[in-house]
Enzyme design. Structure first.
Site, PDB file in Angstrom:
ATOM      1  N   LYS A   1      -1.421  -1.199  -4.171  1.00 34.90           N
ATOM      2  CA  LYS A   1      -2.603  -0.337  -4.254  1.00 34.90           C
ATOM      3  C   LYS A   1      -1.749   0.990  -4.125  1.00 34.90           C
ATOM      4  O   LYS A   1      -1.273   1.251  -3.161  1.00 34.90           O
ATOM      5  CB  LYS A   1      -3.283  -0.518  -2.855  1.00 34.90           C
TER       6      LYS A   1
ATOM      7  N   TYR B   1       0.890  -1.165  -0.083  1.00 35.17           N
ATOM      8  CA  TYR B   1       0.114  -0.062  -0.117  1.00 35.17           C
ATOM      9  C   TYR B   1       0.823   1.227   0.052  1.00 35.17           C
ATOM     10  O   TYR B   1       1.654   1.333   1.012  1.00 35.17           O
ATOM     11  CB  TYR B   1      -0.969   0.006   1.166  1.00 35.17           C
TER      12      TYR B   1
END
Length: 285
Positions: free
Chosen positions: A166, A138
């Site tokens: 992400k 992330y």
């Protein structure tokens, strides 16, 4: 389910319904899960930034994860944020959630001190080696204080058990370069974390999108994604413009101090009768 499917489609960064004592509101969580799944979403992402994950106690994190997995009954995959200031603390979060039945974990870089290249790589290598479930990187500089370096990503795409990224770095040019550079990695997926660029995300090669505004307009977000997948870019762009206009109008209707994504989402969901309260974890209001 193939691991790649976890990061495919519209992936709500689900808010966490709370009672006034900051415990999980189960009834509201049921209604929210049904609302999102009925809206056509593809994966649920709990305990992330919008879900206030790092602010919630480990006991409540486990209760939420176990409850969402059980209530979802396999209708969609469920992944959870496990981010923390150090690798060891992330591992504690993973251990805490191990028996909840999740499909994967999502982690940022450590977010107390900045990390150098070797430390960036080491952090995710530790998580990948110790976790029984796949790890999703992330990248969210606004919360961590630094971007994931390109050299680190170049190394991490080759690590077993790391299955995707992400990207919430707000840098579309860089995102495009990342996708094009590693598109050949068939077992590595990319998702963009911005509601106002669902159509562009798919055009640039993203497998999925993690838009907080799916709480506000789930069917519209899914329709944008579906048209982009069919390469009907004119329809997708038109729908994206519609979503962007609606989201701006909605956000402008709230006081400035309530403009954070999770606050607006909770206020909107409460107004729609989907959750019972719009409590945010203390001390935030």
């Amino acid at each position: 389910m193939e691991q790649k499917e976890i990061l495919k489609g519209i992936i709500p960064p689900m808010i966490t319904p709370l009672n006034k004592d900051f415990k999980i509101d189960r009834k509201s969580t049921e209604k929210l899960v049904d609302y999102l799944i009925d809206g056509g979403i593809h994966t649920l992402f709990i305990l992330g930034t919008t879900g206030e994950g790092p602010l919630i106690s480990k006991a409540e994190q486990f209760k939420l994860a176990k409850f969402v997995v059980e209530y979802t009954e396999g209708r969609v995959p469920v992944i959870a944020g496990v981010s923390a200031p150090s690798s060891l603390e992330v591992l504690k979060n993973i251990e805490n959630l191990n028996e909840s039945g999740l499909d994967g974990y999502v982690s940022t870089l450590p977010f107390y001190d900045k990390t150098n290249l070797k430390e960036e790589i080491k952090h995710f290598e530790i998580l990948a080696a110790e976790s029984e479930l796949p790890i999703i990187i992330y990248d969210i500089p606004v919360k961590v204080g630094q971007r994931l370096s390109e050299k680190a990503l170049e190394n991490l795409v080759e690590v077993d058990n790391i299955i995707g990224l992400k990207d919430s770095s707000s840098n579309l040019r860089n995102f495009r370069e990342r996708v094009e550079k590693f598109r050949h990695k068939k077992d590595f997926s990319f998702a963009l974390g911005h509601s106002d660029m669902i159509d562009i995300s798919i055009y640039l090669g993203a497998d999925g999108v993690v838009p907080s505004d799916v709480h506000l307009f789930p069917e519209l977000c899914v329709e944008i994604y579906n048209n982009a997948q069919k390469e009907d870019w004119i329809k997708a762009r038109k729908l994206q413009s519609e979503l962007n206009k609606k989201r701006i109008e909605l956000y402008n209707s709230f006081p400035a101090q309530s403009r954070a994504n999770n606050k607006v989402c909770k206020k909107h969901l409460k107004a729609k009768g989907i959750i019972a309260s719009d409590y945010i974890m203390a001390p935030y209001i």
